[in-house]
Write a protein that holds these residues in place. Structure first.
Motif, PDB file in Angstrom:
ATOM      1  N   CYS A  14       0.861  -1.181   0.000  1.00 41.06           N
ATOM      2  CA  CYS A  14       0.000   0.000   0.000  1.00 41.06           C
ATOM      3  C   CYS A  14       0.899   1.233   0.000  1.00 41.06           C
ATOM      4  N   SER A  16       0.551   5.729   0.590  1.00 42.74           N
ATOM      5  CA  SER A  16      -0.337   6.806   1.024  1.00 42.74           C
ATOM      6  C   SER A  16       0.351   8.154   0.916  1.00 42.74           C
ATOM      7  N   GLN A  83      -1.752  -2.798   8.358  1.00 43.16           N
ATOM      8  CA  GLN A  83      -1.343  -3.877   7.457  1.00 43.16           C
ATOM      9  C   GLN A  83      -0.857  -5.121   8.194  1.00 43.16           C
TER      10      GLN A  83
END
Length: 208
Positions: A14, A16, A83
Motif C-alpha cells: 500500500c 499513502s 497492514q
C-alpha cells in the motif's frame, strides 16, 4: 511543488500521501513493504517515508519541523498497524529526505522518534571516522551561491532515520551521493543538496 517521490523495485502492499499537520503543503509519501525476515519463516513489515519539512532557521519553523517529523513517524506506525496480519515478527520505518534540521539541537528529535540517524550511527560512534556528512555544503557545491549569494553554511539537512524494530541493519557506512559535479567544465551539480545512500540487510530481529 517540492513533492516527494519513492522509487522501488519491490512492490508496495500500500502507499499513502502524507499531509503535514503544520507549516507547509509539501506532501510526503509512505509506502509499506512486506518481506521475509532473515533466519525466520515469518515476514516483516517496513514503512518507507519520503519527507520534505519546512525550511529556514527560525524558532517557529524549528517547532513546526519537530511536529512534522513526529506526525510522519506516527503515521508510519498507524499504516503498519493497519497492514499487520499478526504473523509479522518485526515492524519499523525508515524516514528519509530533506528534513531541514538547521540547528544542532534539532538532533534531539531523532531520539524522540525512537530512531537512529544512519549517518551518525555509522560515522560518529566509537571507531567511526567522524566525517561531517554535510549535505548542504556551500564551499563544495557551486549550486548554492548561485541562488543564495554570500551563503557560507555547511549543514546536515538531509537524513535517513530508521526506527527501532525496523527489520534491517546497516552494512558499512552511510555515504554521500551526487557530491561531485555532473558537468565539471561548467561546475554543475545535480542539486544544491548532496544525497545520501546506505546499504541495509535484513536482520533476524528488529534493529535496536
Amino acid at each position: 511543488p517540492h513533492g516527494c517521490v519513492i522509487l522501488t523495485q519491490r512492490p508496495f502492499i500500500c502507499a499513502s500521501m502524507l499531509l503535514p499537520p503544520v507549516g507547509t503543503r509539501r506532501a510526503g509519501i509512505v509506502g509499506i513493504l512486506r518481506m521475509a525476515s532473515a533466519g525466520s519463516g515469518q515476514s516483516s513489515l517496513l514503512a518507507l517515508c519520503s519527507i520534505h519539512t519546512i525550511a529556514y532557521q527560525t524558532k517557529e519553523n524549528r517547532a513546526m519541523r519537530a511536529q512534522q517529523l513526529e506526525h510522519a513517524a506516527k503515521f508510519c506506525e498507524e499504516q503498519l498497524a493497519l497492514q499487520r496480519s499478526g504473523a509479522e515478527e518485526t515492524t519499523g520505518a525508515i524516514l528519509m529526505g530533506d528534513m531541514n534540521l538547521h540547528y544542532v539541537a534539532e538532533d534531539a528529535v531523532v531520539g524522540q522518534l525512537k530512531a537512529v540517524d544512519l549517518w551518525a550511527e555509522t560515522h560518529f560512534g566509537a571507531g567511526g571516522d567522524q566525517a561531517d556528512g554535510y549535505t548542504f555544503d556551500t564551499p563544495n557545491n557551486s549550486m548554492i551561491p548561485r541562488y543564495i549569494p554570500g551563503e557560507k553554511r555547511r549543514v546536515r539537512l538531509d537524513r535517513i532515520l530508521m526506527t527501532q524494530g525496523a527489520p534491517f541493519t546497516p552494512v558499512g557506512e552511510c555515504r554521500l551521493w551526487a557530491n561531485a559535479p555532473v558537468d565539471a567544465k561548467r561546475d554543475v551539480f545535480i542539486s544544491d543538496h548532496f544525497g545520501l545512500t546506505v546499504d541495509l540487510q535484513l536482520a533476524a530481529s528488529g534493529y535496536q
